[in-house]
Design an enzyme around this catalytic site. Structure first.
Site, short mmCIF file in Angstrom:
data_model
loop_
_atom_site.label_atom_id
_atom_site.label_comp_id
_atom_site.label_asym_id
_atom_site.label_seq_id
_atom_site.Cartn_x
_atom_site.Cartn_y
_atom_site.Cartn_z
CD GLU A 127 -8.28 17.17 -26.33
OE1 GLU A 127 -8.98 16.54 -27.17
OE2 GLU A 127 -8.13 16.78 -25.15
CD GLN B 265 -3.94 10.89 -20.48
OE1 GLN B 265 -3.74 11.83 -19.72
NE2 GLN B 265 -5.14 10.62 -20.99
CE LYS C 125 0.14 16.94 -12.76
NZ LYS C 125 -0.76 15.78 -12.63
#
Ligand SMILES: Cc1ncc(C[n+]2csc(CCOP(=O)(O)OP(=O)(O)O)c2C)c(N)n1
Length: 579
Positions: free
Chosen positions: A48, A111, A160
């Site tokens: 990333e 996460q 999400k």
């Protein structure tokens, strides 16, 4: 549409063509939407941090906004170095991060990281989208903030569930935030005062920075005209290189810690300093109290917080530097005073004397079998590129090779030099080259690197292979963290604590293992042959140039010293310059 589809639609509407990213659980709906559309290209980096550097270099080499996409938790934390890098160098990027489901936020969910908290000091602006109705507007706002005023990184964190939610979408204009209205039009009175001071100057100098490049090609064109009509000398920061052509007689080279003798002494001795899109950072000023001690200072910057931050200035100009330069040019003919040409000639005579010192000279033994000097490798690279009628886009890593690139690789145009200036991030150059090559598929792109920095994002060789990017990685291998070793030699009694790489890969075999051509030059007689072979190779190349191990980068102004204490070589050789 789903939130993920809305996101991609807004990006497409904003003109985004490429996203650099890496998938994960919290962005799966976005990756699914990417799979099902054909408008935006996704480039899969292998880390990333690399996605953000690639987005930065894409932005800096095109003038567009770079985009990175990462997952929550480690995906987001891996972007922090890249975000700070963009913040320090004023690079416009938008980073989209996935977040865990809204109802899990605060639960230490798998996460989960407080991405907005962690990146608050790493971004110009960041935002956790909590209401699905706001998703599209927040993305538009992110682009506006990243690209306007002083550019910088913006992060939008999207849970999400919002990516999965059904959201109505309609194409809209960006709503401008009421409290964020950067001033672009400079004060006309300040321009008048500045031009008056410039015309009265006897020893003037332009000190130009990365702001000129950020402001767009118009700013560089204007700068060229202003320097010509004034007849004044011009120096540049690392980030400004290319805004003014290096080959022009009025250009004195870079100033600051590893700047040229003539640029530094002229900055020290000038009576009017015209700072355009530069921020007086410590690598430039050295000792602040001794910086350009007798000059009237004009400072043009789009960010008001930069004015009088480090150096007190006499004439501040807040606004877009392209517009500032344009108004200065208009004002130049209107003002009745004319420049004292005798004084200016005397000033140029003095500068020519300093130039005559030839501070960048080095001794390269040309006998077959001799060791290659790193400076010579970079100079030959630039000459051989030019001999092929090409203009390369260059990225660098961080260290001696970066400074030697600034010194020995002349940049003639803006947006051609991508380097980590403010943060000094090792590992920037390789992913940056990826971003540049994606933006300019047919251009010659070269990452001038040190072997230690290359190791920091070496995984990007896989990205290069996957997308068949024909970029060249030009590694000057001295086996040392050269810049660290140099400071240890000069300041820490030659105790080379942990700066030698006892173990390094065979870069040729390493490249081959990624499916990339590897080449090597060991001695001076091999240099030109191998550089030409590299330039003639249509695909990607990793080139290892084995160079003199203990070469130092000079000139050097010791940290915190004034400009007139510039060292042209090791102090023991008595080349220290007194004021
Ligand atoms: C991520 C990161 N860690 C540490 C440093 C400190 N640092 C600055 S230059 C340098 C050595 C770079 O070595 P190399 O890439 O081989 O380049 P050279 O100086 O030899 O040209 C180090 C460790 C840094 N700039 N960035």
């Amino acid at each position: 549409m789903t939130g993920a589809e809305v996101l991609l639609q807004v990006l497409a509407d904003l003109g985004v063509e490429v996203i650099f990213g890496y998938p994960g659980g919290a962005v799966l709906p976005i990756y699914d939407a990417i799979f099902q559309q054909g408008k935006i290209r996704h480039i899969l980096t292998r880390h990333e941090q690399a996605a953000v550097h690639a987005a930065e270099a894409y932005a800096r080499s095109t003038g567009k906004i770079g985009v990175a996409l990462v997952t929550s938790g480690p995906g987001a934390t891996n972007t922090v170095t890249g975000l700070v890098d963009a913040l320090m160098d004023s690079i416009p990027i938008v980073c989209i991060s996935g977040q865990v489901f809204s109802n899990l936020i605060g639960n230490d969910a798998f996460q989960e990281a407080d991405t907005v908290g962690i990146t608050r000091a790493a971004t110009k602006f960041n935002y956790l989208v909590k209401e699905k109705e706001k998703l599209a507007d927040k993305i538009r706002e992110a682009f506006y903030i990243a690209g306007s005023g002083r550019p910088g990184p913006v992060l939008v964190d999207i849970p999400k569930d919002l990516q999965l939610a059904q959201i109505p979408y309609s194409k809209k204009e960006t709503k401008i935030h009421p409290s964020y209205k950067p001033v672009t039009e400079p004060s006309h009175q300040a321009i008048k005062d500045a031009v008056k001071a410039m015309k009265k100057a006897k020893r003037p100098i332009f000190y130009t920075g990365g702001g000129i490049i950020n402001s767009g090609p118009h700013a560089s064109e204007g700068l060229r005209e202003l320097v010509k009509i004034s007849g004044f000398p011009c120096t540049s920061t690392l980030m400004g290189l290319g805004a003014y052509p290096a080959s022009d007689k009025q250009f004195l080279g870079m100033l600051g810690m590893h700047g040229t003798y003539e640029a530094n002494l002229a900055t020290h001795g000038c009576d009017v300093l015209i700072a355009l899109g530069a921020r007086f950072d410590d690598r430039v000023t050295g000792s602040v109290k001794d910086f350009s001690p007798n000059a009237l200072k004009i400072h043009a910057d789009i960010d008001p917080s930069q004015i009088n931050k480090i150096i007190l200035v006499d004439i501040p100009i807040i606004g877009d530097v392209a517009r500032t330069i344009e108004l200065m040019i208009e004002e130049w003919d209107k003002q009745p005073i004319s420049v004292d040409q005798d004084a200016l000639k005397e000033w140029w005579d003095q500068i020519e004397q300093w130039r005559g010192v030839d501070c960048l000279k080095y001794q390269q033994d040309m006998q077959a079998g001799e060791v290659i000097k790193p400076q010579h490798a970079i100079r030959r690279l630039s000459e051989l590129v030019r001999a092929k009628g090409k203009e390369a886009y260059i990225s660098t890593e961080v260290g001696q090779h970066q400074m030697w690139t600034a010194q020995y690789f002349p940049f003639e145009s803006p947006n051609h030099f991508m380097t980590s200036g403010g943060l000094g991030t090792m590992g920037y150059g390789l992913p940056a080259a990826v971003g540049i090559q994606i933006a300019h598929p047919d251009a010659l792109v070269i990452d001038i690197a040190g072997e230690a920095s290359t190791m920091m994002n070496i995984q990007e060789l896989a990205t290069i292979k996957q997308y068949r990017l024909p970029l060249k990685v030009f590694i000057l291998n001295n086996r040392y963290m050269g810049m660290v070793r140099q400071w240890q030699e000069l300041i820490h009694g030659g105790r080379y604590s942990e700066s030698y790489s006892e173990s390094l890969p065979d870069f040729v075999k390493l490249a081959e293992s990624f499916g990339i051509k590897g080449m090597r030059a060991r001695t001076i007689d091999e240099l030109d042959i191998m550089v030409n072979a590299m330039l003639d190779e249509p695909g990607p190349v990793v080139m290892e140039i084995q160079v003199e191990r203990e070469e130092n980068c000079f000139p050097m102004i010791p940290a915190g010293a004034p400009h007139n204490q510039i060292l042209l070589g090791p102090v023991k050789e008595k080349t220290k310059i007194a004021s």
